[in-house]
Design a protein around this motif. Sequence first.
Motif, PDB file in Angstrom:
ATOM      1  N   ASN A  72      45.330  -8.276  62.500  1.00 50.40           N
ATOM      2  CA  ASN A  72      45.285  -7.052  63.310  1.00 50.40           C
ATOM      3  C   ASN A  72      44.114  -6.147  62.938  1.00 50.40           C
ATOM      4  N   ALA A  75      42.294  -4.497  65.812  1.00 49.14           N
ATOM      5  CA  ALA A  75      43.120  -3.457  66.438  1.00 49.14           C
ATOM      6  C   ALA A  75      43.147  -2.206  65.557  1.00 49.14           C
ATOM      7  N   TYR A  76      43.218  -2.402  64.213  1.00 48.59           N
ATOM      8  CA  TYR A  76      43.200  -1.257  63.302  1.00 48.59           C
ATOM      9  C   TYR A  76      41.870  -0.512  63.379  1.00 48.59           C
ATOM     10  N   ARG A  77      40.786  -1.278  63.449  1.00 45.10           N
ATOM     11  CA  ARG A  77      39.462  -0.642  63.547  1.00 45.10           C
ATOM     12  C   ARG A  77      39.343   0.162  64.840  1.00 45.10           C
ATOM     13  N   GLN A  78      39.821  -0.428  65.921  1.00 47.17           N
ATOM     14  CA  GLN A  78      39.766   0.276  67.209  1.00 47.17           C
ATOM     15  C   GLN A  78      40.626   1.544  67.142  1.00 47.17           C
ATOM     16  N   GLN A  79      41.797   1.436  66.532  1.00 51.14           N
ATOM     17  CA  GLN A  79      42.684   2.594  66.393  1.00 51.14           C
ATOM     18  C   GLN A  79      42.024   3.675  65.532  1.00 51.14           C
ATOM     19  N   GLU A  82      39.473   5.443  67.608  1.00 50.79           N
ATOM     20  CA  GLU A  82      40.137   6.364  68.535  1.00 50.79           C
ATOM     21  C   GLU A  82      40.601   7.622  67.806  1.00 50.79           C
ATOM     22  N   MET A  83      41.125   7.432  66.573  1.00 52.08           N
ATOM     23  CA  MET A  83      41.574   8.592  65.799  1.00 52.08           C
ATOM     24  C   MET A  83      40.397   9.496  65.436  1.00 52.08           C
ATOM     25  N   SER A  86      39.450  11.353  68.551  1.00 53.05           N
ATOM     26  CA  SER A  86      40.454  12.384  68.832  1.00 53.05           C
ATOM     27  C   SER A  86      40.318  13.545  67.850  1.00 53.05           C
TER      28      SER A  86
END
Length: 201
Positions: A72, A75-79, A82-83, A86
């Motif tokens: 994952n 997905a963690y890098r993308q999250q 995004e954080m 934000s």
Amino acid sequence: MDLRDLNELDLNNIGEWPSAIKALVILIGCIAIGGAVYYLDTQNQLLRLDQERAKELELRQTFETKQRKAANLDAYRQQLEEMKESFGAMLRQLPDKTEVAALLVDVSQTGLAAGLEFELFQPEGEQSKDFYAELPINIRVTGRYHEFGRFISGLAALPRIVTIHDVKISNPGGERGAADAKLLLQAQVKTYRYLDEAATK
């Protein structure tokens, strides 16, 4: 063969002993050697084997956990991106030092636009937190209930972060049931300012 024959056995001439006695001595010797080997060597090996099995199980669980994380990772890098995005957007909602005065004007203009009359508009000293500073403003305004609602809604619509705390609404005139009765609202409005790295050190 009886027990008296056992007393007559010659240890120097084992080859002459009866076959049953030889077999019994060999059996006792084998049991003694097997017990000694188990006690001195095999017992420790079995203990180490149990320890290694437990270690293998622990390593397998660690491997499976890391494998799930690695699977994952994208997905963690993308999250994380995004954080960061934000967080950056939220930081942009905090004014820098030069914008605080304009924000104070926006707060008072929002109250006036809602039809409220300010009795008190008192900024307090700035309070530094981790990476931001709070600027509390004590306000006391008079107006009608729906005007208070428009004021709060207007604060929420400002492009910068403004929060309202410790709200107290009272009816100083004592008019009951009058839809257009003047009410008194006392509250603390807080605006926030981002502290750059130089200010936090």
